[in-house]
Design a protein around this motif. Structure first.
Motif, mmCIF file in Angstrom:
data_model
loop_
_atom_site.group_PDB
_atom_site.id
_atom_site.type_symbol
_atom_site.label_atom_id
_atom_site.label_comp_id
_atom_site.label_asym_id
_atom_site.label_seq_id
_atom_site.Cartn_x
_atom_site.Cartn_y
_atom_site.Cartn_z
ATOM 1 N N SER A 159 -32.610 0.812 -0.970
ATOM 2 C CA SER A 159 -32.898 2.257 -1.457
ATOM 3 C C SER A 159 -31.739 3.096 -1.586
ATOM 4 N N ARG A 160 -30.588 2.498 -0.963
ATOM 5 C CA ARG A 160 -29.348 3.676 -1.023
ATOM 6 C C ARG A 160 -28.292 2.788 -1.797
ATOM 7 N N ARG A 161 -28.742 1.927 -2.630
ATOM 8 C CA ARG A 161 -27.594 1.066 -3.499
ATOM 9 C C ARG A 161 -26.760 2.229 -4.208
ATOM 10 N N ILE A 162 -25.426 2.193 -4.528
ATOM 11 C CA ILE A 162 -24.591 2.961 -4.869
ATOM 12 C C ILE A 162 -24.531 2.496 -6.413
ATOM 13 N N ASP A 163 -23.790 3.483 -7.353
ATOM 14 C CA ASP A 163 -23.252 3.463 -8.680
ATOM 15 C C ASP A 163 -22.111 2.891 -8.847
ATOM 16 N N HIS A 164 -22.026 1.840 -9.655
ATOM 17 C CA HIS A 164 -20.765 1.086 -10.024
ATOM 18 C C HIS A 164 -20.138 1.481 -11.597
ATOM 19 N N TYR A 165 -18.830 1.543 -11.435
ATOM 20 C CA TYR A 165 -18.331 2.022 -12.934
ATOM 21 C C TYR A 165 -17.215 1.130 -13.188
ATOM 22 N N GLY A 166 -16.727 0.902 -14.607
ATOM 23 C CA GLY A 166 -15.609 0.311 -14.941
ATOM 24 C C GLY A 166 -14.513 0.902 -14.212
ATOM 25 N N ALA A 167 -13.503 0.174 -13.973
ATOM 26 C CA ALA A 167 -12.265 0.716 -13.223
ATOM 27 C C ALA A 167 -11.416 1.858 -14.200
#
Length: 309
Positions: free
Chosen positions: A180-188
Motif C-alpha cells: 500500500s505504500r509502494r514508491i514511484d520510480h523514475y528514470g535516472a
C-alpha cells in the motif's frame, strides 16, 4: 572487414563512441548525409543555443531504427546530448566529408554498420554480482557499484553509477515497504525539479536523495526540504559521505540531514531479512536484484544496466 568498415571502427574507437546518446548522433548525421547529400556543413548541426545537435530527437532516432526492424528505444532523452556529443558530431561530419572527397563513401553501408553497433549495444553485457559467503555483504555491494563507476569512467557523460545506485535503493525500499505504500520510480535522467519532486523518493515526510557525487545543488535541495517541513536523507557511496557532510556543514544544516552510506544501507537490510543466515542472504540478495531489474526494465532504455547474479 573492408577498408570502409575498418575506418569506421577506427573512428568509433578513437572518439570512444559507446554510449546511447553518441550512437544516436551517429545515426542522425548518417541519415542526414543520405537526405541532404555530402559534403555537410558542421556549423549547421548546432541549435541556436549550441546545446544540442540540430534535428536530433527520440522520434528521429526511432524512425531510423524502425527501418531496420528495431523497436527498442535507444535513447529516451532524445536530443539532450551528453558532454562531447557536439564535438563528436563535428568530427563525424569531417570524417564523412573526407570519405566523400576520397570517393570512398557508401552511406547505405555506413548506416547499416552503425545499426550493427546499436544492436551490439542493446545486447550489452549486464553488471554482475556474485554472492560469496566468505565476503561481507558490504564488500559485495561495493564491488557491484565499482563496476558501474568503472563503466562510467569509460563512457564520460553517462551516469551509470548514479543510475545503478538509485534503482538499487528503490528496489530495497520496495521490498521493505508494504504494498500500500509502494514508491514511484523514475528514470535516472528525470530530474527532480520538472516533476516538482522533493527528492528521488518520497515516503511520508521524508525526502530521499541518492547520489554518488555530492554537490551544492543537492544540499540546496535538502535545505528546501527542511524549509518545507520535510526530513532530508542522503544516501551516497562510502567515499562520498565526507563530501556530503562537508558541504552540509557549510550550509549550517549538517545536523539536520541524515547521511547514510549506500553499501551499508543495502547490506544491513539483507542481513535483517535473512536473519543472519548465510543461505538466506543469497536468497535475499537475489530478491533485491530481481526487483532492481524490474525497475530498470520499467524506467530505463539501456538493458546493460541490468544486473546478473
Amino acid at each position: 572487414m573492408d577498408e570502409l568498415e575498418h575506418r569506421l571502427s577506427a573512428f568509433k574507437e578513437e572518439k570512444k563512441i559507446r554510449a546511447k546518446g553518441q550512437l544516436s548522433v551517429m545515426l542522425h548525421i548518417t541519415r542526414l548525409a543520405s537526405e541532404k547529400g555530402l559534403p555537410l556543413n558542421a556549423d549547421e548541426l548546432r541549435t541556436p543555443k549550441e546545446g544540442q545537435v540540430s534535428g536530433l530527437s527520440k522520434k528521429r532516432v526511432q524512425t531510423i531504427l524502425k527501418d531496420y526492424g528495431i523497436t527498442h528505444v535507444l535513447a529516451e532523452e532524445g536530443g539532450r546530448t551528453s558532454r562531447g556529443s557536439l564535438g563528436n558530431a563535428s568530427d563525424y561530419v569531417q570524417f564523412l566529408n573526407t570519405l566523400y572527397n576520397e570517393n570512398k563513401i557508401n552511406i547505405t553501408q555506413i548506416e547499416q554498420w552503425w545499426i550493427e553497433q546499436v544492436k551490439e549495444y542493446l545486447r550489452g553485457k549486464p553488471f554482475k554480482v556474485r554472492f560469496d559467503p566468505s565476503k561481507s555483504l558490504h564488500s559485495i555491494v561495493s564491488e557491484l557499484l565499482d563496476q558501474a563507476i568503472k563503466r562510467q569512467k569509460e563512457n564520460p557523460g553517462v551516469t551509470y553509477a548514479g543510475t545503478v545506485l538509485q534503482h538499487l535503493v528503490g528496489a530495497k525500499l520496495d521490498l521493505i515497504l508494504p504494498e500500500s505504500r509502494r514508491i514511484d520510480h523514475y528514470g535516472a535522467n528525470v530530474a527532480d525539479s520538472p516533476t516538482a519532486r522533493p527528492g528521488d523518493f518520497s515516503i511520508d515526510n521524508v525526502a530521499i536523495h541518492v547520489t554518488t557525487s555530492p554537490s551544492e545543488s543537492l544540499i540546496r535541495k535538502c535545505k528546501e526540504n527542511i524549509d518545507n517541513g520535510l526530513k532530508p536523507v542522503v544516501i551516497t557511496i562510502s567515499a562520498s559521505r565526507a563530501g556530503v557532510e562537508s558541504i552540509a556543514k557549510g550550509w549550517n544544516i549538517d545536523g539536520r540531514i541524515e547521511v547514510l552510506e549506500a553499501e551499508q544501507f543495502i547490506a544491513t537490510n539483507i542481513l535483517e531479512w535473512s536473519k543472519f543466515s548465510s543461505q538466506s542472504q543469497r536468497e535475499q540478495l537475489n530478491k533485491l536484484i530481481e526487483r532492481y531489474n524490474e525497475i530498470v526494465a520499467e524506467c530505463e532504455t539501456d538493458p546493460s544496466l541490468k544486473i546478473q547474479v
